[in-house]
Design a protein around this motif. Structure first.
Motif, short mmCIF file in Angstrom:
data_model
loop_
_atom_site.label_atom_id
_atom_site.label_comp_id
_atom_site.label_asym_id
_atom_site.label_seq_id
_atom_site.Cartn_x
_atom_site.Cartn_y
_atom_site.Cartn_z
N TYR A 95 16.94 45.63 43.31
CA TYR A 95 17.70 46.66 42.59
C TYR A 95 18.07 46.18 41.19
CZ TYR A 95 21.74 49.47 41.19
OH TYR A 95 22.63 50.25 40.48
N GLU A 115 14.65 44.95 38.95
CA GLU A 115 13.77 45.98 38.39
C GLU A 115 14.40 46.70 37.20
OE1 GLU A 115 13.17 48.32 41.84
OE2 GLU A 115 11.82 46.86 42.75
N LEU A 142 17.93 46.23 31.62
CA LEU A 142 19.18 46.20 30.86
C LEU A 142 20.37 45.84 31.74
CD1 LEU A 142 18.64 49.30 28.53
CD2 LEU A 142 18.32 46.89 27.97
N LYS A 159 27.15 38.56 31.85
CA LYS A 159 28.50 38.68 32.41
C LYS A 159 28.82 37.38 33.16
CE LYS A 159 31.05 41.58 35.76
NZ LYS A 159 31.43 40.59 36.73
N HIS A 170 26.36 50.26 28.29
CA HIS A 170 27.45 51.24 28.15
C HIS A 170 28.35 50.88 26.96
CE1 HIS A 170 26.38 52.73 32.10
NE2 HIS A 170 26.44 51.50 32.55
N TYR A 193 35.73 46.69 38.21
CA TYR A 193 34.90 46.74 37.00
C TYR A 193 33.48 46.22 37.32
CZ TYR A 193 33.77 45.99 31.99
OH TYR A 193 33.21 46.01 30.74
N SER A 194 33.42 45.12 38.06
CA SER A 194 32.11 44.55 38.41
C SER A 194 31.32 45.53 39.26
CB SER A 194 32.29 43.23 39.19
OG SER A 194 32.99 42.31 38.41
N HIS A 247 31.61 48.74 39.47
CA HIS A 247 31.21 49.90 38.66
C HIS A 247 29.96 49.56 37.83
CE1 HIS A 247 31.49 53.53 36.31
NE2 HIS A 247 31.45 52.79 35.21
N LEU A 248 29.96 48.36 37.24
CA LEU A 248 28.80 47.95 36.43
C LEU A 248 27.54 47.83 37.29
CD1 LEU A 248 30.43 45.23 34.19
CD2 LEU A 248 29.38 47.33 33.38
N TYR A 249 27.72 47.31 38.49
CA TYR A 249 26.55 47.12 39.36
C TYR A 249 25.88 48.45 39.71
CZ TYR A 249 28.47 42.42 40.35
OH TYR A 249 28.96 41.15 40.25
N ILE A 250 26.71 49.45 39.98
CA ILE A 250 26.13 50.71 40.49
C ILE A 250 25.81 51.72 39.37
CG2 ILE A 250 27.15 50.51 42.80
CD1 ILE A 250 29.29 52.51 41.88
N THR A 251 26.19 51.36 38.13
CA THR A 251 25.92 52.30 37.03
C THR A 251 25.02 51.64 35.98
OG1 THR A 251 28.26 52.85 37.34
CG2 THR A 251 27.11 54.01 35.57
N PRO A 252 23.72 51.75 36.13
CA PRO A 252 22.83 51.15 35.12
C PRO A 252 23.03 51.81 33.75
CG PRO A 252 21.61 51.73 37.11
CD PRO A 252 22.96 52.38 37.22
N PRO A 253 22.77 51.07 32.66
CA PRO A 253 22.92 51.64 31.31
C PRO A 253 22.06 52.90 31.12
CG PRO A 253 22.61 49.27 31.20
CD PRO A 253 22.39 49.65 32.62
N PRO A 254 22.45 53.80 30.20
CA PRO A 254 21.78 55.10 30.07
C PRO A 254 20.27 55.00 29.79
CG PRO A 254 23.73 54.96 28.66
CD PRO A 254 23.57 53.64 29.27
N GLU A 291 18.14 52.79 30.70
CA GLU A 291 17.57 51.76 31.59
C GLU A 291 16.07 51.96 31.83
OE1 GLU A 291 17.22 48.83 32.68
OE2 GLU A 291 19.19 48.75 33.61
N GLN A 292 15.36 50.83 31.85
CA GLN A 292 13.92 50.85 32.15
C GLN A 292 13.70 50.22 33.51
OE1 GLN A 292 11.31 52.03 30.05
NE2 GLN A 292 13.17 52.94 29.18
N GLU A 293 13.18 51.01 34.43
CA GLU A 293 12.83 50.43 35.73
C GLU A 293 11.41 49.89 35.65
OE1 GLU A 293 13.74 52.26 39.49
OE2 GLU A 293 15.32 53.45 38.53
N SER A 329 12.96 49.86 26.09
CA SER A 329 14.39 49.85 26.48
C SER A 329 15.32 50.02 25.28
CB SER A 329 14.73 48.56 27.22
OG SER A 329 14.71 47.46 26.33
#
Lengths: 472, 133
Positions: free
Chosen positions: A178, A181, A184, A192, A253, B20-21, B23-30, B32-34, B114
């Motif tokens: 997860y 892949e 960013l 971090k 973000h 905070y951690s 939230h960051l884990y589950i919200t990839p940056p806008p 984002e390149q998979e 990206s």
């Protein structure tokens, strides 16, 4: 039974010895790496830069980590007045650390990578490091027993040790598909954890620094004051939330940047506190003038001020875009690891290893000043190279990278030459300690306790006296 | 400072850090390149050969070589391939196979997609922050 206790007592000294050997190794690889900057392509096919750099970085990183572990365990034990009674755990911890460090250096030498910046070794080698750290935490907790009315340095040691495990584990989240892949997200999490992990060993080292001052100046009660705890929590707050200044330019973000910027600016409070307490701090330092490590302690105060000023400037996003990706970042890293971490660790090592001989020890003035002046020139050369590269990034991006690097050569020559004298200064400071540590280890083997023999009388009542004070 | 007060502050910080951690884990940056299979293989090679020791992405990494975030925009695929195949005066020849070269090229394409690493894209604001156009 006596024999086992004696063997256990060697644990901190063995950690310090290994740390010093790693520092010397790291300095030698650092020298080769700096030559490769001045002579591009040198040893390209035998020992190329992508091998030399991690060998230098990991060696010095483990110098800091192992020396911090050793001094923390020593001071925690000295404070509680007990010998280490964790023979097996201590031995396993030592073995795990030795296996991992040897494995890491060997993997670099053979070009077997797989990790990330600062932890470039194959991820499998992180398992013994994590296990050793768990044992370190366990041994440490056995010394402190509980957190009731403990001084600030005990909180610093404990949180530094526990958060290391958290951030170290976080740095391996990339092994999960997860994260892996998503480039960013992966880079955000990588920086971090890298940003926070530095704060973890800083907590161990600064904790030792508080203890050192209290130990040598029994009137020093700062470690139980409100201000000390306020500054500790501010430091912890920064450890948790200000890592984002590493990735201001990464398209992540917006709130990551804003939070980090706001949190980083709270370091101005730490700066104000340092400036406000400067005179008192200098006067306090003079109390330790007879101690061989005192000058390193004093030097670290100047380096903290210089590096904090640089760090605060780099934490302003509008300035960071000029410094990011340039040698100014390297100057900050070198200034912090050598100027602050290593200076403080050398002060503690002098204190611990010279033992009761510490007051009769002639002070190596020349090597000390060689080290300080070299580090200043080294640091300024990196900043100058960084400013030049920052200018290129903004105003001359059409000039090819290699041509820009050729333009930086004069700065790299100064950096390399000052690096050589810096190495001489550090070697001259560490080598006598390493030699003396062999005698110190022998002394410990022949005594029943690690601490009592060489502690001046005023040290012994430190625990009851402090508990008394706390009770009131 | 009373212990109860210390624990309250500590637990508040710990809880905030955890939230905070997470939230960051589950919200990839806008943006984002998979990575697909080939690009992911390229990322593995990037790590296996320790390219980050000399090169950077978004200014993060080593300082001996150039930042490669947007290198595929500035060079033809043939030029990139030549660097990867033979190295340079400074960069060693890593003896990459054809498949490995293609994988690294795919990874560099994904990095380029990206975002932009050029700091000139940022404009400083009056309060010291930065914004993109």
């Amino acid at each position: 039974m006596e024999t086992s206790k004696q063997t256990d007592s060697l644990l901190p000294v063995r950690l310090m010895q290994t740390a010093m050997i790693l520092l010397i190794t790291g300095l030698l690889f650092g020298f080769v790496g700096s030559l490769q900057y001045v002579l591009p392509g040198w040893l390209k096919n035998q020992l190329s830069f992508e091998r030399v750099r991690p060998m230098h970085v990991s060696s010095v990183l483990f110098w800091i980590i192992l020396a911090a572990m050793g001094t923390t365990l020593y001071y925690a034990g000295e404070r509680s007045g007990s010998s280490f009674k964790v023979r097996l755990a201590g031995k396993i911890m030592q073995a795990l650390l030795l296996v991992s460090v040897a494995g890491i250096l060997l993997s670099y030498l053979t070009g077997n990578f797989g990790g990330r910046e600062y932890w470039e070794y194959p991820p499998l080698l992180s398992i013994p490091i994590a296990l050793a750290w768990v044992l370190f935490v366990w041994i440490f907790i056995k010394h402190i027993r509980n957190l009731r009315q403990q001084p600030v340095y005990v909180w610093m040691w404990l949180t530094g040790a526990l958060f290391f495990l958290v951030t170290f584990s976080e740095s391996y989240l990339y092994l999960i598909p997860y994260f892996r892949e998503r480039v960013l997200l992966d880079m955000s999490i990588q920086w971090k954890s890298n940003g926070s992990i530095v704060g973890c060993w800083n907590l161990l080292i600064y904790g030792c620094s508080f203890y050192y001052m209290e130990k040598h100046d029994p009137s020093h009660t700062y470690s139980r004051s409100w201000l000390a705890f306020a500054m500790y929590f501010l430091g912890l707050f920064n450890l948790m939330f200000n890592w984002g200044h590493h990735i201001y330019t990464l398209p992540t973000h917006t709130y990551v940047r804003l939070i980090s910027y706001a949190v980083s600016m709270t370091e101005l409070i730490i700066l104000a506190r340092i400036i406000h307490g400067w005179k008192k701090s200098m006067q306090s330092s003079k109390l330790f003038v007879s101690l061989p490590g005192y000058r390193f302690m004093l030097a670290s105060e100047y380096w903290i001020l210089l590096n904090l000023l640089l760090a605060i400037a780099m934490s302003v996003p509008a300035i960071n875009i000029y410094t990011h990706g340039t040698h100014i970042t390297v100057a900050h890293a070198m200034g912090s690891t050598i100027g602050i971490n290593s200076m403080l660790l050398l002060a503690f090592l002098h204190d611990i290893i010279w033992g009761k001989e510490r007051k009769n020890r002639p002070w190596p003035v020349k090597s000390f000043w060689l080290l300080q002046v070299s580090l200043l020139v080294f640091w300024l050369a990196l900043i100058a190279a960084g400013i030049r590269k920052g200018y290129w990034q903004f105003h001359e991006p059409q000039i090819p990278f290699q041509k820009m690097m050729l333009g930086l050569r004069p700065y790299f020559i100064v950096f390399m030459l000052s690096g050589c004298t810096l190495i001489i200064g550090l070697m001259a400071s560490v080598w006598p300690l390493l030699i003396r540590s062999v005698k110190r280890a022998r002394e410990i083997k022949n005594k029943s306790s690690l601490y009592v023999e060489h502690l001046p009388d005023e040290y012994h009542p430190i625990v009851p006296v402090r508990r008394d004070v706390a009770g009131k | 400072m009373p212990d109860r007060f210390k624990w309250t502050i500590f637990m508040t910080l710990l809880l905030s850090f955890s939230l905070y951690s997470a939230h960051l884990y589950i919200t990839p940056p806008p943006n984002e390149q998979e990575l697909d299979g080939v690009a992911l293989q390229g990322k593995n090679i990037w790590q296996k050969k320790n390219c980050q020791s000399c090169h950077q992405f978004y200014g993060l990494g080593g300082y001996l070589g150039p930042d490669l975030t947007n290198t595929v925009r500035r060079r033809t695929p043939e030029q990139t391939r030549a660097f990867l195949k033979h190295g340079t005066d400074i960069m060693p020849d890593f003896r990459l196979t054809e498949d490995e070269i293609q994988a690294v090229q795919a990874f560099l394409q994904a990095m380029d997609a990206s975002g932009t690493a050029d700091p000139n894209r940022f404009n400083p604001t009056w309060y010291g922050n930065i914004k993109t156009d």
